[in-house]
Design a protein around this motif. Sequence first.
Motif, mmCIF file in Angstrom:
data_model
loop_
_atom_site.group_PDB
_atom_site.id
_atom_site.type_symbol
_atom_site.label_atom_id
_atom_site.label_comp_id
_atom_site.label_asym_id
_atom_site.label_seq_id
_atom_site.Cartn_x
_atom_site.Cartn_y
_atom_site.Cartn_z
ATOM 1 N N THR A 51 2.335 -19.642 70.805
ATOM 2 C CA THR A 51 3.350 -20.664 70.568
ATOM 3 C C THR A 51 4.678 -20.023 70.915
ATOM 4 O O THR A 51 5.090 -19.045 70.279
ATOM 5 C CB THR A 51 3.363 -21.130 69.096
ATOM 6 N N ALA A 52 5.328 -20.536 71.937
ATOM 7 C CA ALA A 52 6.631 -20.025 72.349
ATOM 8 C C ALA A 52 7.696 -20.729 71.519
ATOM 9 O O ALA A 52 7.632 -21.937 71.306
ATOM 10 C CB ALA A 52 6.845 -20.283 73.837
ATOM 11 N N ASP A 55 15.222 -21.854 71.786
ATOM 12 C CA ASP A 55 16.559 -21.925 71.197
ATOM 13 C C ASP A 55 17.435 -22.978 71.890
ATOM 14 O O ASP A 55 18.630 -23.000 71.721
ATOM 15 C CB ASP A 55 17.248 -20.563 71.263
ATOM 16 N N GLY A 56 16.827 -23.805 72.719
ATOM 17 C CA GLY A 56 17.582 -24.835 73.431
ATOM 18 C C GLY A 56 17.603 -24.639 74.932
ATOM 19 O O GLY A 56 17.591 -25.599 75.685
ATOM 20 N N SER A 57 17.631 -23.377 75.389
ATOM 21 C CA SER A 57 17.635 -23.152 76.837
ATOM 22 C C SER A 57 16.365 -22.460 77.311
ATOM 23 O O SER A 57 15.921 -22.677 78.427
ATOM 24 C CB SER A 57 18.859 -22.329 77.249
ATOM 25 N N THR A 58 15.817 -21.589 76.472
ATOM 26 C CA THR A 58 14.564 -20.902 76.810
ATOM 27 C C THR A 58 13.667 -20.834 75.581
ATOM 28 O O THR A 58 14.122 -21.001 74.453
ATOM 29 C CB THR A 58 14.817 -19.456 77.306
ATOM 30 N N ALA A 59 12.414 -20.577 75.815
ATOM 31 C CA ALA A 59 11.447 -20.325 74.736
ATOM 32 C C ALA A 59 10.771 -18.995 75.047
ATOM 33 O O ALA A 59 10.549 -18.662 76.207
ATOM 34 C CB ALA A 59 10.428 -21.451 74.646
ATOM 35 N N ILE A 60 10.475 -18.244 73.999
ATOM 36 C CA ILE A 60 9.952 -16.886 74.158
ATOM 37 C C ILE A 60 8.626 -16.734 73.406
ATOM 38 O O ILE A 60 8.450 -17.280 72.327
ATOM 39 C CB ILE A 60 10.955 -15.854 73.579
ATOM 40 N N LEU A 120 6.927 -13.259 77.444
ATOM 41 C CA LEU A 120 6.977 -14.408 78.345
ATOM 42 C C LEU A 120 8.183 -15.263 77.996
ATOM 43 O O LEU A 120 8.476 -15.486 76.817
ATOM 44 C CB LEU A 120 5.698 -15.244 78.220
ATOM 45 N N GLU A 121 8.861 -15.721 79.022
ATOM 46 C CA GLU A 121 10.013 -16.598 78.841
ATOM 47 C C GLU A 121 9.741 -17.915 79.557
ATOM 48 O O GLU A 121 9.371 -17.920 80.725
ATOM 49 C CB GLU A 121 11.270 -15.946 79.401
ATOM 50 N N THR A 129 2.970 -24.336 73.857
ATOM 51 C CA THR A 129 1.712 -23.748 73.397
ATOM 52 C C THR A 129 0.752 -23.595 74.571
ATOM 53 O O THR A 129 0.909 -24.241 75.603
ATOM 54 C CB THR A 129 1.050 -24.618 72.327
ATOM 55 N N GLY A 130 -0.247 -22.761 74.372
ATOM 56 C CA GLY A 130 -1.282 -22.555 75.372
ATOM 57 C C GLY A 130 -2.080 -21.314 75.050
ATOM 58 O O GLY A 130 -2.198 -20.915 73.898
ATOM 59 N N LYS A 131 -2.622 -20.685 76.094
ATOM 60 C CA LYS A 131 -3.401 -19.452 75.954
ATOM 61 C C LYS A 131 -2.820 -18.399 76.885
ATOM 62 O O LYS A 131 -2.332 -18.717 77.970
ATOM 63 C CB LYS A 131 -4.868 -19.698 76.299
ATOM 64 N N VAL A 132 -2.927 -17.149 76.458
ATOM 65 C CA VAL A 132 -2.493 -16.028 77.275
ATOM 66 C C VAL A 132 -3.570 -14.958 77.216
ATOM 67 O O VAL A 132 -4.150 -14.712 76.157
ATOM 68 C CB VAL A 132 -1.108 -15.501 76.821
ATOM 69 N N ALA A 133 -3.879 -14.382 78.358
ATOM 70 C CA ALA A 133 -4.871 -13.298 78.456
ATOM 71 C C ALA A 133 -4.227 -12.145 79.206
ATOM 72 O O ALA A 133 -3.628 -12.326 80.259
ATOM 73 C CB ALA A 133 -6.116 -13.786 79.189
#
Length: 134
Positions: A51-52, A55-60, A120-121, A129-133
């Motif tokens: 879950t990233a 803050d309004g401009s990017t998600a981390i 990840l940005e 949301t999603g998956k990361v490997a």
Amino acid sequence: MRIRSRIAPIALTAVMLGGGMAAATAATASADVPKAGAQIQSCYGSAKNYTAVGDGSTAIWPAGTAWARTTSNCADINIKVNYNRHVKVCYRHGCQDYQYAKAGQWKVLDHVPNGWEFYLEFSGGNNGTGKVAY
């Protein structure tokens, strides 16, 4: 004529047995060879939900000051987003350019050695949301 009638079934049986042995040998040999997608399946099998946080401009991801670290599970960083997004990988030495990731499809973001720290940005700032490997 009678000799032929006895030889034909014996010869046919020998051919069938020989063919069966060849097929069994081929099946055994191919079972020892890993399938082309075996490494990919293993890599994606170790995927984590993410879950990233935006803050309004990017998600981390990972949120805050945390870093993810590449592992021996994969030879690269892969992402599968739930919604179409632009995402980039950032390392301690800098960030890559944004790449477009389509919803529901695995996307290879970068090939990296084990032990590299990254985050990840996501563009847009909305939580994702999603998956990361990796």
